[in-house]
Design a protein around this motif. Structure first.
Motif, mmCIF file in Angstrom:
data_model
loop_
_atom_site.group_PDB
_atom_site.id
_atom_site.type_symbol
_atom_site.label_atom_id
_atom_site.label_comp_id
_atom_site.label_asym_id
_atom_site.label_seq_id
_atom_site.Cartn_x
_atom_site.Cartn_y
_atom_site.Cartn_z
ATOM 1 N N TYR A 271 0.834 -1.206 0.000
ATOM 2 C CA TYR A 271 0.000 0.000 0.000
ATOM 3 C C TYR A 271 0.870 1.257 0.000
ATOM 4 O O TYR A 271 0.641 2.182 -0.782
ATOM 5 C CB TYR A 271 -0.913 -0.020 1.225
ATOM 6 N N PHE A 272 1.871 1.290 0.866
ATOM 7 C CA PHE A 272 2.765 2.449 0.906
ATOM 8 C C PHE A 272 3.518 2.605 -0.411
ATOM 9 O O PHE A 272 3.675 3.719 -0.929
ATOM 10 C CB PHE A 272 3.768 2.307 2.064
ATOM 11 N N VAL A 275 0.385 2.730 -3.613
ATOM 12 C CA VAL A 275 -0.670 3.747 -3.529
ATOM 13 C C VAL A 275 -0.100 5.096 -3.101
ATOM 14 O O VAL A 275 -0.361 6.118 -3.736
ATOM 15 C CB VAL A 275 -1.775 3.294 -2.546
ATOM 16 N N LEU A 276 0.672 5.090 -2.032
ATOM 17 C CA LEU A 276 1.241 6.346 -1.531
ATOM 18 C C LEU A 276 2.535 6.721 -2.228
ATOM 19 O O LEU A 276 3.052 7.832 -2.018
ATOM 20 C CB LEU A 276 1.467 6.242 -0.017
ATOM 21 N N MET A 338 -8.805 4.827 3.497
ATOM 22 C CA MET A 338 -7.442 4.497 3.068
ATOM 23 C C MET A 338 -7.243 4.581 1.554
ATOM 24 O O MET A 338 -6.274 5.192 1.097
ATOM 25 C CB MET A 338 -7.043 3.118 3.602
ATOM 26 N N ALA A 341 -6.900 8.183 0.213
ATOM 27 C CA ALA A 341 -5.828 9.040 0.715
ATOM 28 C C ALA A 341 -4.971 9.548 -0.436
ATOM 29 O O ALA A 341 -4.522 8.785 -1.289
ATOM 30 C CB ALA A 341 -4.974 8.269 1.706
ATOM 31 N N SER A 342 -4.763 10.846 -0.444
ATOM 32 C CA SER A 342 -3.899 11.456 -1.451
ATOM 33 C C SER A 342 -2.693 12.061 -0.736
ATOM 34 O O SER A 342 -2.774 13.138 -0.170
ATOM 35 C CB SER A 342 -4.658 12.534 -2.242
ATOM 36 N N THR A 344 1.179 11.048 1.510
ATOM 37 C CA THR A 344 1.693 10.199 2.588
ATOM 38 C C THR A 344 1.018 10.473 3.921
ATOM 39 O O THR A 344 0.608 9.552 4.633
ATOM 40 C CB THR A 344 3.208 10.387 2.726
ATOM 41 N N ARG A 346 -1.936 11.776 4.697
ATOM 42 C CA ARG A 346 -3.320 11.308 4.756
ATOM 43 C C ARG A 346 -3.398 9.788 4.766
ATOM 44 O O ARG A 346 -4.257 9.190 5.429
ATOM 45 C CB ARG A 346 -4.116 11.874 3.582
ATOM 46 N N GLY A 347 -2.499 9.145 4.030
ATOM 47 C CA GLY A 347 -2.474 7.692 4.023
ATOM 48 C C GLY A 347 -2.107 7.120 5.380
ATOM 49 O O GLY A 347 -2.737 6.174 5.859
ATOM 50 N N THR A 351 -4.642 4.980 7.866
ATOM 51 C CA THR A 351 -4.195 3.681 8.374
ATOM 52 C C THR A 351 -4.186 3.679 9.895
ATOM 53 O O THR A 351 -4.586 2.698 10.542
ATOM 54 C CB THR A 351 -2.787 3.352 7.843
ATOM 55 N N TRP A 415 -8.155 -1.456 -4.618
ATOM 56 C CA TRP A 415 -8.070 -1.190 -3.178
ATOM 57 C C TRP A 415 -9.444 -0.831 -2.606
ATOM 58 O O TRP A 415 -9.775 -1.213 -1.486
ATOM 59 C CB TRP A 415 -7.073 -0.063 -2.908
#
Length: 445
Positions: A271-272, A275-276, A338, A341-342, A344, A346-347, A351, A415
């Motif tokens: 995810y990191f 997505v991020l 999650m 999230a836009s 890092t 917010r993600g 989480t 996701w």
């Protein structure tokens, strides 16, 4: 002689014992560290295999299958673990468990293309670790008086999340220095270190028949000739347990909690990264925040449950349901935040909210087995944790399949689907718990 007996007989606490830590506190600390280490191992493997799979160019479905292999073994040994701990004592079962999984971790193949060998190793580690939680709950039910159990269980299980936080903080940076595959040996070394601690503490632990009774009324109820008082467990009421709606309410909520938790724990590095768009090793202490908050909120959930029961005069059942409801509704909402999230920050925030809410819910369903079946806590936890483990097998693998079918880990659509499934399961479980859960002892004989 217990400290309470010394006070009754002499009126004061003896000077020589003033700074001595009571055995049950040592046991709680050791059990906390046991869950700390076992979850550090799981996060360590997730970090290691994510890097190994990337180097080997494995797709997401294969990666999900390998990471879910642990839970097949973990599911197989939950109920046997509770039975063995009840029969032989939690201390010896914990020694065997930590010895086995630590050695297997060190011997696990480090080439990600050896998929079947790695999966076999993970199944074996899962089997060995499956004995840990039922053994811990058996130990706690024998050693911890009723009014301390919610706090003891919350503290012990919160080691899972602090261990995850510590692993997320230290291991990504360590892997850049020693290599991702070396984390498997680090995990094994941590297990051996805990084993040495347990062997040292065990030298001061008296036999099971010397522990505090399950409740203040147990001695009178069972009499001096009780087989339990002699350290031999009573026959387990399997039929009554498996037909009890209250037990199934706990089982279903354990399934739902772990479905969401294992999906997040195993797929968080992906995810990191996908997505991020950030590497874990570059986040510093920020990457540990979700697990640290989960650690704190798990203890807050236990304290909240005790407060609702003792101070607000709620029934035990109502208190457990209140904590459980708050935790599951909050986690369902946060799960859907999650994928949206836009950036890092917010993600990480989404989480953190998700794991914090899940941690809080443990003050509800996770303590309830000790309310309804304190004498068979290890067995009920084994049944419950089997469901939780099966959810790990399903959730981790299904998430990989969903991501693959909907465009890969970089596609947010996948996701959304995966997290919507988690959130729906949590909401259904919460409603079932509110209808069928109980707070009174229903397995007393």
């Amino acid at each position: 002689m217990l400290l309470a007996d010394q006070i009754m007989n002499h009126g004061t606490i003896p000077q020589k014992n003033r700074w001595k830590i009571e055995p049950r506190y040592k046991i709680v600390l050791a059990c906390f560290l046991a869950t700390f280490v076992m979850y550090a191992e799981r996060v360590g493997f997730s970090i290691a295999f994510t890097s190994m799979a990337k180097a080997a160019k494995l797709d997401e479905s294969i990666k999900g299958t390998v990471m879910s292999a642990f839970y097949w073994g973990y599911a197989l040994s939950q109920v046997p673990g509770g039975w063995a701990a009840q029969l032989y004592g939690g201390r010896i079962i914990l020694i065997i468990s930590f010895s086995l999984w630590s050695l297997i971790s060190i011997l696990t193949p480090t080439n990600a293309r050896n998929t079947w060998s790695i999966m076999f190793a993970r199944v074996c580690i899962g089997i060995a670790q499956g004995f840990i939680i039922p053994s811990i709950h058996t130990v706690l039910s024998q050693w911890i008086p009723p009014h301390e159990r919610a706090k003891a269980v919350s503290l012990t299980t919160s080691g899972m999340y602090l261990g995850s936080a510590a692993a997320m903080w230290v291991l990504p940076s360590l892997s850049t220095v020693v290599g991702a595959d070396s984390l498997l040996c680090v995990d094994g070394a941590l297990g051996i270190a805990w084993l040495l601690l347990w062997l040292l503490i065990g030298r001061e632990i008296p036999h099971r028949e010397s522990v505090i009774p399950l409740s203040t009324n147990d001695n009178a109820r069972n009499g001096s000739s009780s087989s339990i008082g002699k350290g031999r467990p009573a026959p387990t009421p399997w039929k009554r347990m498996m037909s009890s709606p209250a037990v199934w309410a706990i089982v279903i909520n354990n399934f739902s909690f772990h479905y969401a938790f294992y999906v997040i724990m195993n797929w968080l590095p992906t995810y990191f990264n996908s997505v991020l768009k950030v590497e874990l090793s570059s986040l510093g202490s920020m990457k540990t925040l979700p697990y640290i908050v989960m650690f704190l909120m798990s203890n807050v959930g236990g304290l909240a449950g005790d407060w609702l029961i003792l101070q607000s005069k709620m029934s035990i059942g109502a208190g457990r349901k209140m904590v459980n409801t708050i935790g599951f509704i909050s986690s369902a909402v946060a799960l859907m935040l999650m994928p949206m999230a836009s950036g890092t920050l917010r993600g990480v925030a989404a989480t953190t909210l998700t794991l914090g809410a899940l941690g809080f819910s443990r003050g509800g369903f996770s303590v309830n087995h000790m309310d309804i079946a304190p004498k068979y806590a290890g067995v009920v936890m084994g049944i419950s944790n089997t469901a939780g483990t099966i959810s790990g097998v399903i959730g981790v693998a299904v998430t990989g399949i969903i991501l693959d079918k909907l465009g890969g880990a970089s596609n947010l659509f996948g996701w959304f689907y995966a997290h919507a499934l988690c959130a729906s399961i949590c909401m259904i479980a919460m409603m079932i718990f509110n209808v069928f859960a109980r707070g009174d002892r229903i397995f007393d004989t």
